[in-house]
Structure formats: C-alpha cells, structure tokens
Design an enzyme around this catalytic site. Sequence first.
Site, short mmCIF file in Angstrom:
data_model
loop_
_atom_site.label_atom_id
_atom_site.label_comp_id
_atom_site.label_asym_id
_atom_site.label_seq_id
_atom_site.Cartn_x
_atom_site.Cartn_y
_atom_site.Cartn_z
N LYS A 10 -62.86 -29.41 40.03
CA LYS A 10 -62.29 -29.54 38.69
C LYS A 10 -63.10 -30.51 37.82
O LYS A 10 -63.92 -31.29 38.34
CB LYS A 10 -60.84 -29.99 38.82
CG LYS A 10 -59.93 -28.97 39.53
CD LYS A 10 -58.49 -29.48 39.56
CE LYS A 10 -57.54 -28.45 40.16
NZ LYS A 10 -56.13 -28.93 40.09
N TYR A 50 -53.81 -20.36 35.02
CA TYR A 50 -52.61 -21.12 35.41
C TYR A 50 -51.34 -20.55 34.77
O TYR A 50 -50.35 -21.28 34.65
CB TYR A 50 -52.78 -22.60 35.05
CG TYR A 50 -53.66 -23.36 36.02
CD1 TYR A 50 -53.23 -23.62 37.33
CD2 TYR A 50 -54.92 -23.82 35.66
CE1 TYR A 50 -54.02 -24.31 38.23
CE2 TYR A 50 -55.73 -24.53 36.55
CZ TYR A 50 -55.27 -24.77 37.83
OH TYR A 50 -56.05 -25.46 38.73
N PHE A 58 -46.11 -29.76 32.34
CA PHE A 58 -47.51 -30.21 32.39
C PHE A 58 -48.51 -29.14 31.97
O PHE A 58 -49.72 -29.38 31.97
CB PHE A 58 -47.84 -30.74 33.80
CG PHE A 58 -47.66 -29.73 34.92
CD1 PHE A 58 -48.63 -28.78 35.19
CD2 PHE A 58 -46.52 -29.76 35.71
CE1 PHE A 58 -48.46 -27.86 36.23
CE2 PHE A 58 -46.35 -28.85 36.76
CZ PHE A 58 -47.32 -27.90 37.01
N ARG A 86 -56.02 -25.80 52.48
CA ARG A 86 -54.97 -26.66 51.89
C ARG A 86 -54.84 -27.95 52.70
O ARG A 86 -54.59 -29.01 52.14
CB ARG A 86 -53.62 -25.93 51.84
CG ARG A 86 -53.55 -24.73 50.90
CD ARG A 86 -53.54 -25.07 49.43
NE ARG A 86 -52.48 -25.93 49.00
CZ ARG A 86 -52.06 -26.02 47.73
NH1 ARG A 86 -52.60 -25.27 46.77
NH2 ARG A 86 -51.12 -26.86 47.40
N THR A 92 -50.93 -32.28 46.39
CA THR A 92 -51.23 -32.21 44.95
C THR A 92 -51.39 -33.61 44.35
O THR A 92 -52.33 -33.86 43.59
CB THR A 92 -50.10 -31.46 44.21
OG1 THR A 92 -49.89 -30.21 44.85
CG2 THR A 92 -50.45 -31.25 42.75
N ARG A 103 -58.60 -34.80 48.36
CA ARG A 103 -57.88 -35.40 47.23
C ARG A 103 -57.65 -36.89 47.44
O ARG A 103 -57.70 -37.67 46.50
CB ARG A 103 -56.57 -34.65 46.98
CG ARG A 103 -56.81 -33.33 46.21
CD ARG A 103 -55.58 -32.48 46.16
NE ARG A 103 -55.70 -31.38 45.19
CZ ARG A 103 -54.84 -30.37 45.12
NH1 ARG A 103 -53.81 -30.30 45.96
NH2 ARG A 103 -54.99 -29.42 44.21
N ASN A 113 -56.84 -33.98 40.02
CA ASN A 113 -56.85 -34.07 41.48
C ASN A 113 -58.05 -33.37 42.13
O ASN A 113 -57.99 -32.92 43.27
CB ASN A 113 -55.52 -33.59 42.05
CG ASN A 113 -55.19 -32.17 41.67
OD1 ASN A 113 -56.02 -31.48 41.08
ND2 ASN A 113 -54.00 -31.72 42.01
N HIS A 116 -59.10 -27.43 43.38
CA HIS A 116 -58.06 -26.41 43.49
C HIS A 116 -58.19 -25.73 44.85
O HIS A 116 -59.30 -25.57 45.36
CB HIS A 116 -58.24 -25.35 42.39
CG HIS A 116 -57.38 -24.13 42.58
ND1 HIS A 116 -56.06 -24.11 42.22
CD2 HIS A 116 -57.65 -22.92 43.13
CE1 HIS A 116 -55.54 -22.92 42.53
NE2 HIS A 116 -56.50 -22.17 43.07
N GLU A 127 -57.48 -14.81 42.54
CA GLU A 127 -58.27 -15.89 41.92
C GLU A 127 -59.76 -15.66 42.12
O GLU A 127 -60.56 -15.91 41.20
CB GLU A 127 -57.81 -17.23 42.49
CG GLU A 127 -56.39 -17.59 42.04
CD GLU A 127 -55.77 -18.78 42.76
OE1 GLU A 127 -54.63 -19.12 42.45
OE2 GLU A 127 -56.45 -19.38 43.64
O1 CDP Z 1 -53.05 -27.47 42.93
P1 CDP Z 1 -51.76 -27.39 43.73
O2 CDP Z 1 -51.50 -26.01 44.28
O3 CDP Z 1 -51.71 -28.46 44.78
O4 CDP Z 1 -50.57 -27.76 42.72
P2 CDP Z 1 -49.73 -26.82 41.72
O5 CDP Z 1 -48.30 -27.23 41.84
O6 CDP Z 1 -50.06 -25.38 41.91
O7 CDP Z 1 -50.22 -27.29 40.29
C1 CDP Z 1 -51.45 -26.85 39.75
C2 CDP Z 1 -52.15 -28.03 39.13
O8 CDP Z 1 -51.39 -28.51 38.02
C3 CDP Z 1 -52.31 -29.26 40.01
O9 CDP Z 1 -53.38 -29.15 40.94
C4 CDP Z 1 -52.53 -30.36 39.00
O10 CDP Z 1 -53.87 -30.34 38.48
C5 CDP Z 1 -51.57 -29.90 37.89
N1 CDP Z 1 -50.26 -30.57 37.98
C6 CDP Z 1 -49.93 -31.58 37.05
O11 CDP Z 1 -50.72 -31.90 36.17
N2 CDP Z 1 -48.69 -32.20 37.12
C7 CDP Z 1 -47.80 -31.85 38.06
N3 CDP Z 1 -46.60 -32.47 38.10
C8 CDP Z 1 -48.12 -30.84 39.00
C9 CDP Z 1 -49.35 -30.22 38.93
MG MG Z 2 -51.12 -24.26 43.29
#
Ligand code: CDP
Ligand code: MG
Length: 139
Positions: A10, A50, A58, A86, A92, A103, A113, A116, A127
């Site tokens: 990212k 997204y 967010f 993962r 996350t 991370r 973070n 992805h 994706e």
């Molecule tokens: O990337 P991951 O699958 O771990 O998390 P997600 O729940 O699918 O969320 C996608 C992305 O949104 C995260 O990797 C963060 O960059 C962002 N995010 C955020 O800014 N604030 C949150 N509370 C949760 C996610």
């Molecule tokens: Mg995700």
Amino acid sequence: MSNRTFTMIKPDAMEKGYAGQIIDRFEKEGFKLVALKLTKLSPEKAGEFYAIHKERPFYNDLVAYMSRGPIIAAILEKENAVTSFRELIGATNPVNAAEGTIRKEFAVSIEENAVHGSDSDENAAIEGDFFFNAFERVI
Ligand code: CDP
Ligand code: MG
C-alpha cells in the site's frame, strides 16, 4: 483450496521505501511471484476495489489513502495461499498483529497497514483479475 492469493503493497509502505523488504518477506515465507505490477490507483479504481466497504465510516478515507501514491499489486502462489498469507501479514490493526508479522513490522495504523491480503479464494481470484490479464501472469 486454491494455491493463489492477491496482495498489494500500500502507499504508506511504498512511500517509506519498504517494497523490497516486504517482497523479500513474501519470498522467504515460500510465496512465489506469479504476477507483479507497479501502478497507482485512481480514486475511482480504489473505490471500486473496496466497494464491499462502501457503507463503512472509513470508506472515504480509505479511498483517499489508497489512491494517494503508487502501489505494488501481486499474485502469489503457495499451498493454502489465502490463509497462509493472512497469517504472514497479521491483524488489520497493527496493535493486534502478532510478533513477526508484516503489519507488526511495517504498519503504522489500522488504516495505513502496509499490505493487503485477500480474505477468501473467491476474492483472491476476483482481485487478481482486477489488476492482471492473462498475459501479465504466469499460468
Ligand atoms: O485488510 P483487511 O482485510 O485486514 O481489513 P478490512 O476489514 O478488509 O479493511 C480493508 C482496509 O480498510 C484495511 O486494511 C485498512 O486499510 C482499512 N480500514 C480502516 O481504515 N479502518 C478500519 N476500521 C478498518 C479497515
Ligand atoms: Mg479485507
């Protein structure tokens, strides 16, 4: 169980010059590169990628963050790729990410973070297809 997953390095990690170290972690963990691209997402493309998070508070910040600078997109191959990857990237929120995860080492916040990782075989395929055509990947 599919043996491929999709990842992005990212903008925050790219800005700090972590791309090489992060790709090194992928390879050291046994993931093979089968597609790789340096690009920059437009806000429209980031929003589309997204779209599943459209209703989340967010979402707008996430779209701005993911389109603010270059990213690296990649398809990676390893047995049990989605789950294994993962585990390698960690939670996350880096505060909750286990020691030794990418991370934990490179992320700065729950938003910024560093990487992805796809959350299912189905999404890994979707994706990967979002970024790569058939000529841009190893079959
Ligand atoms: O990337 P991951 O699958 O771990 O998390 P997600 O729940 O699918 O969320 C996608 C992305 O949104 C995260 O990797 C963060 O960059 C962002 N995010 C955020 O800014 N604030 C949150 N509370 C949760 C996610
Ligand atoms: Mg995700």
